[in-house]
Design a protein around this motif. Sequence first.
Motif, PDB file in Angstrom:
ATOM      1  N   GLN A  10       0.726  -1.368   0.175  1.00 43.22           N
ATOM      2  CA  GLN A  10       0.091   0.142  -0.084  1.00 43.22           C
ATOM      3  C   GLN A  10       0.884   1.248  -0.093  1.00 43.22           C
ATOM      4  O   GLN A  10       0.815   1.932  -0.923  1.00 43.22           O
ATOM      5  CB  GLN A  10      -0.802  -0.092   1.133  1.00 43.22           C
ATOM      6  CG  GLN A  10      -1.854  -0.986   1.082  1.00 43.22           C
ATOM      7  CD  GLN A  10      -3.144  -0.983   0.067  1.00 43.22           C
ATOM      8  OE1 GLN A  10      -3.300   0.166  -0.229  1.00 43.22           O
ATOM      9  NE2 GLN A  10      -3.540  -2.017  -0.282  1.00 43.22           N
ATOM     10  N   PHE A  11       1.621   1.362   0.974  1.00 42.75           N
ATOM     11  CA  PHE A  11       2.166   2.967   1.130  1.00 42.75           C
ATOM     12  C   PHE A  11       3.425   2.737   2.109  1.00 42.75           C
ATOM     13  O   PHE A  11       3.689   1.701   2.879  1.00 42.75           O
ATOM     14  CB  PHE A  11       1.464   3.992   1.640  1.00 42.75           C
ATOM     15  CG  PHE A  11       0.810   3.754   3.237  1.00 42.75           C
ATOM     16  CD1 PHE A  11       1.665   4.058   4.115  1.00 42.75           C
ATOM     17  CD2 PHE A  11      -0.363   2.950   3.446  1.00 42.75           C
ATOM     18  CE1 PHE A  11       1.184   4.107   5.644  1.00 42.75           C
ATOM     19  CE2 PHE A  11      -0.979   3.052   4.499  1.00 42.75           C
ATOM     20  CZ  PHE A  11       0.016   3.468   5.823  1.00 42.75           C
ATOM     21  N   SER A  58       3.871   5.520  -2.273  1.00 42.79           N
ATOM     22  CA  SER A  58       2.837   4.403  -2.715  1.00 42.79           C
ATOM     23  C   SER A  58       3.295   3.748  -3.951  1.00 42.79           C
ATOM     24  O   SER A  58       4.076   4.271  -4.768  1.00 42.79           O
ATOM     25  CB  SER A  58       1.499   5.089  -2.806  1.00 42.79           C
ATOM     26  OG  SER A  58       1.136   5.874  -3.990  1.00 42.79           O
ATOM     27  N   ALA A  95       6.986   1.927  -2.839  1.00 47.87           N
ATOM     28  CA  ALA A  95       6.365   1.608  -1.455  1.00 47.87           C
ATOM     29  C   ALA A  95       6.870   0.061  -1.341  1.00 47.87           C
ATOM     30  O   ALA A  95       5.957  -0.625  -0.883  1.00 47.87           O
ATOM     31  CB  ALA A  95       5.054   2.081  -1.103  1.00 47.87           C
ATOM     32  N   HIS A 113       5.598   5.463   4.468  1.00 50.48           N
ATOM     33  CA  HIS A 113       5.591   6.939   4.903  1.00 50.48           C
ATOM     34  C   HIS A 113       6.825   7.096   5.835  1.00 50.48           C
ATOM     35  O   HIS A 113       7.083   6.442   6.969  1.00 50.48           O
ATOM     36  CB  HIS A 113       4.272   7.159   6.069  1.00 50.48           C
ATOM     37  CG  HIS A 113       4.004   8.700   5.951  1.00 50.48           C
ATOM     38  ND1 HIS A 113       2.870   8.929   6.594  1.00 50.48           N
ATOM     39  CD2 HIS A 113       4.708   9.665   5.795  1.00 50.48           C
ATOM     40  CE1 HIS A 113       2.995  10.372   6.724  1.00 50.48           C
ATOM     41  NE2 HIS A 113       4.106  10.897   6.096  1.00 50.48           N
TER      42      HIS A 113
END
Length: 946
Positions: A344-345, A364, A368, A347
């Motif tokens: 998904q991502f 993303s 990612a 961060h």
Amino acid sequence: MIQLSLTFDPRRDVFSGILEKEGHARTPEETAGAVDPRILNVERDGRVLYSWRGATGTTRVGKYDPQSKQNKLLYTFDKQVSVSSCSLNKEETLLAISLAQHTSCEERLKPVSKCLTLLIEIHPINNTKVLKAVDCRVKVQFLHCEPTQNSVLESHLLLIAEDGYVDLYHVMLARQEGYKMVMVNPDRLAKDRVAEDFFWVQWDSQTQRLFYLTCKEKCMLKCVQFYPDRNCDTLFEFPLELPANPFTSMRFVNLGFDHYLDLGIKDEGICLMVFTDEAGSLCICYSHPASGKNHFTYTTAFVHRGCSKTFTVALDQEAVPSTPQLQPLFFSLGYYLVVYLSGQFLHLINTRQQDLLCYSLFLSGPDAQLGPLGSGSAVLTLSDSTLLDVSTGRMYAADISPSFLVGCLHNSTAEAQRLAALHCMLVYKGSDPDMEMKVNRRTERGGRERAQSIGVLKDGSHAGGRVQSGDGESVCLYEECASPAALLISRCIVSAAVEHIHLKRSSLDHCACWLVYILASFAFSGTPTMNLLCSPPFRSLTGSVRMPWAPTPLIKSRSSSWELPDALTMIPGVKCTPELLPQPVFKGKARNLQGYWEELQWITERTRYFEAVPNPRYRTSQIQQEWTKILEGLQSTEKRKSSNNLRHIEDNTKKVLSMVDNWCLDKRVVPLFQEEDHQQRALIGLTADKLREHLNRHLPRLGKKKVDVLVLNYVAKLLELIRHMLESVWLKYKVDLKVLCFNHPTGAEEWAVFHVMFRILEATQGLWLPLPPGYHTLLTVLGVRCLSRHTFLQYVDHRLLQLTEPFVSRLVMDLDNSDSNEELKFSILKRLPEPMKQRIYHLWDHPVSSACISRNYVKGLLDKGTKQKEFRLEDKEQTSFRPEFLPLTYLTNILLDLEDQVLNPFEEQENVDARFVEETALKQTLIQLGFEKKHTNSVRLHEQEK
């Protein structure tokens, strides 16, 4: 984005040792399935504890030492057992093991505890002590505090039970027969109750801290610090707002991995971890229970800043797994916290500049990813940014990829990502010459691309946004040239200077990190698109209400009406909700400790101070208010000599320039720091003075001496960075000192250098930062060579280029007195202040300059004569060999008498006398009568310029 370096591989580092111990009975492939090696724990010094099944139905526990790359057998059970937890003391004399016991069909009628905790002597293998036999999971962990010189043979063991209590055992050891280490009185081991009634616990092996959560009226995070003197103390408490029923069973973090029980625990959709840093930061990351497959929510609480941020991310439905649980991975990279959700991502959250989202990186899609750790991998977070792949037993050291950061600068279309990448490169990655060179190349390339995009021509004009001059020619002005290249340069200069100070702060004082915090926003103000801290933070999230904890602008830019673009305050597909946090409570010895707890306590106090005190940030308006007064003092020689303020500023300048890393003269490429640039010297001293004054007022803890050293280093580093950027550009285009020759042909290389230098000027002026002495002279020389004459004068009139005295002196001496050159010289002379103009006249051999010198000489001499009361005109004998022109002869005689009676013979006189005035007057007469056509045109041109 995250690069993983393999630090431990069981197949490579352990299997060979196991095969040797098992008599080479199996191949490595057969060993992997038959012996079933499992990673149990990683100690503070990096030693890896593991177990495997022996060839004769035994269970063995071994150790891998990453320093010596050697394996060692620690203990052997004569039957198959399930090792739930394991720890080894620092001296490798005691082994604590927790066994998960399973009842067979034949033993169901016998009372057997589910967990058996043992303490075993292994140097040599001798006695075994049963510590616990209970029906709950038990984790064991030895303390690894640094021993003192007078310390006795003693080990300290933490026993953490699933029932919600922690006991600290003190095991006394004695040496027997010269080499045996045995427990003293093992039946009566001393123990202390450290904590109880908790439902979540985390161990930090590097700092020897234990965090745990209790919940009575509300959830409370507590921290126990262990000391080398066998004592411990609860130093920290913090109320934490968690979702309802966050855990249904006990959670152990960083206490090894239980292959027999942890895999059976259902994913509850919540994960919580605490991260600390030596700089004094404390962050809490936790996920929220999943409410569906459309969104994922997690919170990062910056305890040291008194705020938190809750992120809600829209998930990619095609990548959502079939299982309803989504478990994130949290780990720390020091300056950043990483939140990773597989598929998904990814961060990267900045823990020290958390004010705006553009300080962090959110990725993303294909970016990612965690490399070899696929979507199906079960990953644990260990200390020192180490990740453990549970399925394979491999351990990886995580770090940010420099090549990816450079790629963001080249390829990213999002301004926020470029800003975050640059910040990460210069501050987190440290001082890397190769990295700085790549940034310089990107800066220069960005400026060239910007120039091409707006159609910049060689004369400085462009297709759009032209300004019409008096004769109808369109000229590109400074305001229209504001480009991302200049903004990138401003961030690069200040971020690198801040990073330089940040690296040196450890030798001065840990609290100097607040200097970095105060200076960090220099690079983000002064321009419309990069004025990141000049408007209320979180405007897009909280409307017009300013969060009271949000930092106020560190620098007030020249225009405070600019608004932050949404691209820098929002992440597409991500909702950010900031909240205030209550203040933490420091207890016991925390108020008197040095190191981390002192830093954390001081940072929280500084945060409250900056909230309460108005205008705690440094603003360039403080320089702007006094800059006008200083310029007036510089223009007056008398004021310059009598002004104490100017002398103080000059002293600051001398201190800064003495710290600049002056290179050898034979290796210098750019001629900087070689002239008396009074304006830039004054700005250097004023910048240091105002910054020192501000820091002494708001950071008195540093002390005046340390603040002085930090400020001087900071300003000196700014000047060095500008010179380093110019050196790189000059070397890239192979430009030498021939560019200073006005008669040398102009090429594309000179224009490229002028373009980059002009962008640097734009960046520094937007931030009110000083430039190295000589910079304006060099830039103006390139300007007169690269721009058309009319465009050059337009740049001068709009104060984009400065007519410095070294530049004008070189111009009038190097250029001949052709019609076009005389026109340029007269145009420049009329724009000079009168004192400088008079000094330039003495360097230019021209009738006009001679006439001006003569007029000023006559005027000054007559003024001195009128002040002398006893002046009398003496009769001179007339010579028959000189032509008689009565007015001129009379004036000459007066001047000769004045020279004899008024002038002081002991004072240094100008190279002008009465005879020079006489010759100049005769020359001017010839010009006025038209006998000197060449000079007649020059005089007329000079009169027109007036």
